[in-house]
Write an enzyme that holds these catalytic residues in place. Sequence first.
Site, PDB file in Angstrom:
ATOM      1  N   LYS A  49     -33.112 -33.222 -41.238  1.00 42.38           N
ATOM      2  CA  LYS A  49     -33.642 -32.687 -39.974  1.00 42.38           C
ATOM      3  C   LYS A  49     -34.976 -31.996 -40.224  1.00 42.38           C
ATOM      4  CE  LYS A  49     -29.001 -32.524 -38.128  1.00 42.38           C
ATOM      5  NZ  LYS A  49     -27.751 -31.770 -37.928  1.00 42.38           N
ATOM      6  N   GLN A  93     -25.434 -25.868 -38.165  1.00 38.24           N
ATOM      7  CA  GLN A  93     -24.892 -27.047 -38.848  1.00 38.24           C
ATOM      8  C   GLN A  93     -23.366 -26.929 -38.964  1.00 38.24           C
ATOM      9  OE1 GLN A  93     -26.656 -29.884 -39.755  1.00 38.24           O
ATOM     10  NE2 GLN A  93     -24.610 -30.689 -40.094  1.00 38.24           N
ATOM     11  N   ASP A 116     -28.459 -28.934 -29.492  1.00 41.28           N
ATOM     12  CA  ASP A 116     -27.350 -29.859 -29.747  1.00 41.28           C
ATOM     13  C   ASP A 116     -26.549 -30.116 -28.470  1.00 41.28           C
ATOM     14  OD1 ASP A 116     -27.189 -30.950 -32.310  1.00 41.28           O
ATOM     15  OD2 ASP A 116     -26.561 -29.039 -33.178  1.00 41.28           O
TER      16      ASP A 116
END
Length: 287
Positions: A49, A93, A116
Amino acid sequence: MDGKAISKEIQAEIATEVASFIEQSGVTPCLAAVLVGDDPASEVYVRNKHRACERVGIASQMHKLPASTSQDELLQLISQLNAQDDVHGILIQLPLPDSIDTLQVLDAVDPGKDVDAFHPENVGLISQGRPRFLPCTPHGVQQILDRCGIEMSGKHAVIVGRSDIVGKPMSMLLTAKNSTRGPQAANATVTLCHSRTQNLHEVCRSADVIVAAIGVPKFITADMVKPGAVVVDVGINRTNDGLCGDVDFDTVKEIAGHLTPVPGGVGPLTVTMLMYNTLDAAKLMAR
Ligand code: NDP
């Protein structure tokens, strides 16, 4: 269907947009990644990322905390990142260590920085057909279908897997009636399957499009696929023979009309759509 090539194409588009956003606003979009513990797979994902950020001109921060981090310490960091004007997207994460209440942590992220799209407010907006952010993996799948010219309207899409991250939001995007951002509205007829689904083979064989998000290596076999069907493999499984998907690629490729490989299919798109959302978050904050 070559996810790597599609991802490259979209990253080039995002890079152009990032450059013109910076020029107009003087603001560089920034993604803050939070990694707790030292799970090697998570470290690889966060590194990918970070590299994608560099490629498209987005700034990134990495907050690496030990596995012993308490819930309160993690919530404190999130609250700091929420308050920072130069942070536009926050990525937690997953998975978090067992000692951490994951839902409480995800709920603490400012919905305007929740790139997200895991926050209940953002999930609610998606389900109402007016998304703030599109969920990265399902959006990536939709980009693949769209850019490969797969017409979804009225088609029967069977999604195997009902997780909050992939299957469930995928079903919302594929049933969407109107498009407010991202690819055009899919308008598909969706069957969402899971481990209690009966006659899964027959259900899959009736699909025009199968999206496999199960987490079981090579679960979808050729006898579950209608000739000519489109098969999208979201699965990423680490086996002794290396990475493989949830679809038995070698046999299914003989019968499917279109198929994504693993690696090089959906995976690269997930990261790319995170870049897309980070730019969107910066644009929303600049308004
Ligand atoms: P989860 O484990 O959260 O969900 C798996 C789903 O599959 C569940 O709904 C489960 O059913 C269903 N399932 C499990 N076994 C069966 C079975 N025998 N028959 C039918 N359904 C079954 O996984 P995720 O959604 O998080 O991930 C799925 C896969 O996608 C994994 O391989 C993961 O690594 C990968 N992934 C890939 C991403 C990418 O960027 N390409 C991003 C995210 C995930 P039930 O609900 O009944 O338990």
